[in-house]
Design a protein around this motif. Structure first.
Motif, mmCIF file in Angstrom:
data_model
loop_
_atom_site.group_PDB
_atom_site.id
_atom_site.type_symbol
_atom_site.label_atom_id
_atom_site.label_comp_id
_atom_site.label_asym_id
_atom_site.label_seq_id
_atom_site.Cartn_x
_atom_site.Cartn_y
_atom_site.Cartn_z
ATOM 1 N N MET A 1 -6.028 -108.579 -45.792
ATOM 2 C CA MET A 1 -5.391 -107.903 -44.671
ATOM 3 C C MET A 1 -5.222 -108.828 -43.463
ATOM 4 O O MET A 1 -5.805 -109.913 -43.401
ATOM 5 N N VAL A 2 -4.416 -108.350 -42.502
ATOM 6 C CA VAL A 2 -4.209 -109.044 -41.234
ATOM 7 C C VAL A 2 -4.353 -108.024 -40.111
ATOM 8 O O VAL A 2 -4.090 -106.836 -40.309
ATOM 9 N N PRO A 3 -4.764 -108.445 -38.912
ATOM 10 C CA PRO A 3 -4.893 -107.493 -37.802
ATOM 11 C C PRO A 3 -3.535 -107.063 -37.266
ATOM 12 O O PRO A 3 -2.613 -107.871 -37.152
ATOM 13 N N THR A 4 -3.441 -105.761 -36.924
ATOM 14 C CA THR A 4 -2.184 -105.234 -36.385
ATOM 15 C C THR A 4 -2.379 -104.462 -35.079
ATOM 16 O O THR A 4 -1.393 -104.028 -34.480
ATOM 17 N N GLY A 5 -3.604 -104.285 -34.631
ATOM 18 C CA GLY A 5 -3.829 -103.564 -33.381
ATOM 19 C C GLY A 5 -5.294 -103.614 -33.002
ATOM 20 O O GLY A 5 -6.152 -103.872 -33.848
ATOM 21 N N ALA A 6 -5.589 -103.359 -31.722
ATOM 22 C CA ALA A 6 -6.975 -103.388 -31.251
ATOM 23 C C ALA A 6 -7.132 -102.432 -30.084
ATOM 24 O O ALA A 6 -6.191 -102.196 -29.313
ATOM 25 N N ALA A 7 -8.348 -101.884 -29.945
ATOM 26 C CA ALA A 7 -8.651 -100.976 -28.840
ATOM 27 C C ALA A 7 -10.113 -101.162 -28.442
ATOM 28 O O ALA A 7 -11.009 -101.128 -29.297
ATOM 29 N N GLY A 8 -10.354 -101.360 -27.153
ATOM 30 C CA GLY A 8 -11.715 -101.486 -26.668
ATOM 31 C C GLY A 8 -12.432 -100.145 -26.673
ATOM 32 O O GLY A 8 -11.814 -99.087 -26.503
ATOM 33 N N LEU A 9 -13.751 -100.183 -26.855
ATOM 34 C CA LEU A 9 -14.584 -98.988 -26.874
ATOM 35 C C LEU A 9 -15.429 -98.904 -25.605
ATOM 36 O O LEU A 9 -15.760 -99.936 -25.008
ATOM 37 N N PRO A 10 -15.820 -97.714 -25.196
ATOM 38 C CA PRO A 10 -16.610 -97.575 -23.970
ATOM 39 C C PRO A 10 -17.935 -98.325 -23.987
ATOM 40 O O PRO A 10 -18.442 -98.717 -22.932
ATOM 41 N N ASP A 11 -18.526 -98.547 -25.174
ATOM 42 C CA ASP A 11 -19.821 -99.214 -25.253
ATOM 43 C C ASP A 11 -19.728 -100.737 -25.235
ATOM 44 O O ASP A 11 -20.747 -101.430 -25.340
ATOM 45 N N GLY A 12 -18.504 -101.278 -25.109
ATOM 46 C CA GLY A 12 -18.320 -102.724 -25.096
ATOM 47 C C GLY A 12 -17.841 -103.306 -26.405
ATOM 48 O O GLY A 12 -17.504 -104.489 -26.477
ATOM 49 N N GLY A 13 -17.814 -102.492 -27.453
ATOM 50 C CA GLY A 13 -17.279 -102.941 -28.727
ATOM 51 C C GLY A 13 -15.772 -102.746 -28.794
ATOM 52 O O GLY A 13 -15.107 -102.538 -27.777
ATOM 53 N N ALA A 14 -15.222 -102.795 -29.991
ATOM 54 C CA ALA A 14 -13.779 -102.642 -30.168
ATOM 55 C C ALA A 14 -13.474 -102.151 -31.571
ATOM 56 O O ALA A 14 -14.289 -102.301 -32.498
ATOM 57 N N LEU A 15 -12.297 -101.551 -31.716
ATOM 58 C CA LEU A 15 -11.751 -101.210 -33.015
ATOM 59 C C LEU A 15 -10.574 -102.132 -33.304
ATOM 60 O O LEU A 15 -9.790 -102.428 -32.400
#
Length: 269
Positions: free
Chosen positions: A172-186
């Protein structure tokens, strides 16, 4: 499923979601789109309201024309309310006070211009600590099996970009990202094969993943198909609402009849 014929374009990629469930997306057709997601009594999406849309613009205020200049793939919002839009083909980031208005040049990660024309910036998000996370789709990282990533520290109108590697699930390849309130990310990942069709994964990067220099590597939260329909999922957004962390996904139909523009809504455990 979205009826893109109602506004005359699809191709949605980058996605942002506010706590009131207002969705903002950008399209690889050089346009922005905004609507509020309405939920039913069970909390499932049932309708969109207040849909607005228009062209993305260059620094002079002229609408972006053609896929070379208008291939918008990533979207995030800064603490001061400005929008950042990431583009492929002519690799760059634009900063917009309002998406309806002109877009000023924004410092791009070093080496991004080496990415393939259709394999550049796909993920761009603001982390809880104020840094930016940028992900390239098809620009190889320094470690085997990785793609190029960057962490950006904003210093006024400048950005200090630090190169990192991102390790997606093979192939796979990355197609999107979103930061999380706890400092992590999706991070949203995608693969496509002629006989297997689309397969996607939503990976979770905990806050500690950003420490050190090891490749960024996430654990699987969702698989599509399996946890949702198969399609070309390219946008992910996160918002806190009534004590819940909600995750929205949007698919890019590439304006092809065989594909669909869809929105999915999940609650993180």
């Amino acid at each position: 499923m979205l009826d893109t014929g109602a506004w005359g374009f699809g191709g949605f990629s980058g996605l942002h979601m506010r706590p009131d469930l207002t969705l903002t997306a950008v399209s690889d057709r050089g346009r922005w789109w905004r609507a509020r997601l309405e939920l039913d009594a069970a909390g499932a999406p049932r309708a969109l309201s207040g849909v607005r849309h228009g062209p993305l613009r260059d620094a002079a205020g002229a609408p972006l024309r053609g896929i070379t200049h208008g291939d918008a793939e990533a979207l995030t919002r800064l603490p001061d309310g400005d929008w950042l839009v990431g583009f492929e083909r002519r690799h760059r980031i634009q900063r917009h006070r309002q998406l309806e208005g002109p877009g000023a040049p924004f410092p791009t990660p070093p080496g991004l211009n080496e990415a393939p024309s259709n394999g550049g910036l796909e993920g761009l998000t603001l982390l809880a600590d104020g840094r930016l996370l940028a992900l390239a789709e098809q620009l190889r990282g320094t470690a085997p099996g990785t793609t190029r990533a960057w962490l950006g520290t904003i210093q006024g109108r400048r950005v200090a970009w630090t190169p990192r590697d991102y390790a997606p699930a093979t192939p796979m390849v990355p197609t999107g990202a979103a930061g999380l309130p706890d400092g992590g990310a999706l991070v949203l990942e995608r693969d496509f094969s002629l006989f297997g069709g689309f397969r996607c994964r939503l990976a979770h990067l905990p806050p500690q993943a950003f420490a050190g220099q090891a490749p960024l590597r996430g654990e699987t939260l969702l698989r599509l198909p399996g946890d949702g329909p198969a399609d070309n999922w390219e946008g992910v957004a996160v918002a806190r609402r009534a004590g819940r962390t909600l995750v929205a996904l949007i698919s890019d139909d590439n304006e092809r009849a065989a594909q669909r523009s869809m929105i999915l809504l999940y609650e993180m455990p």
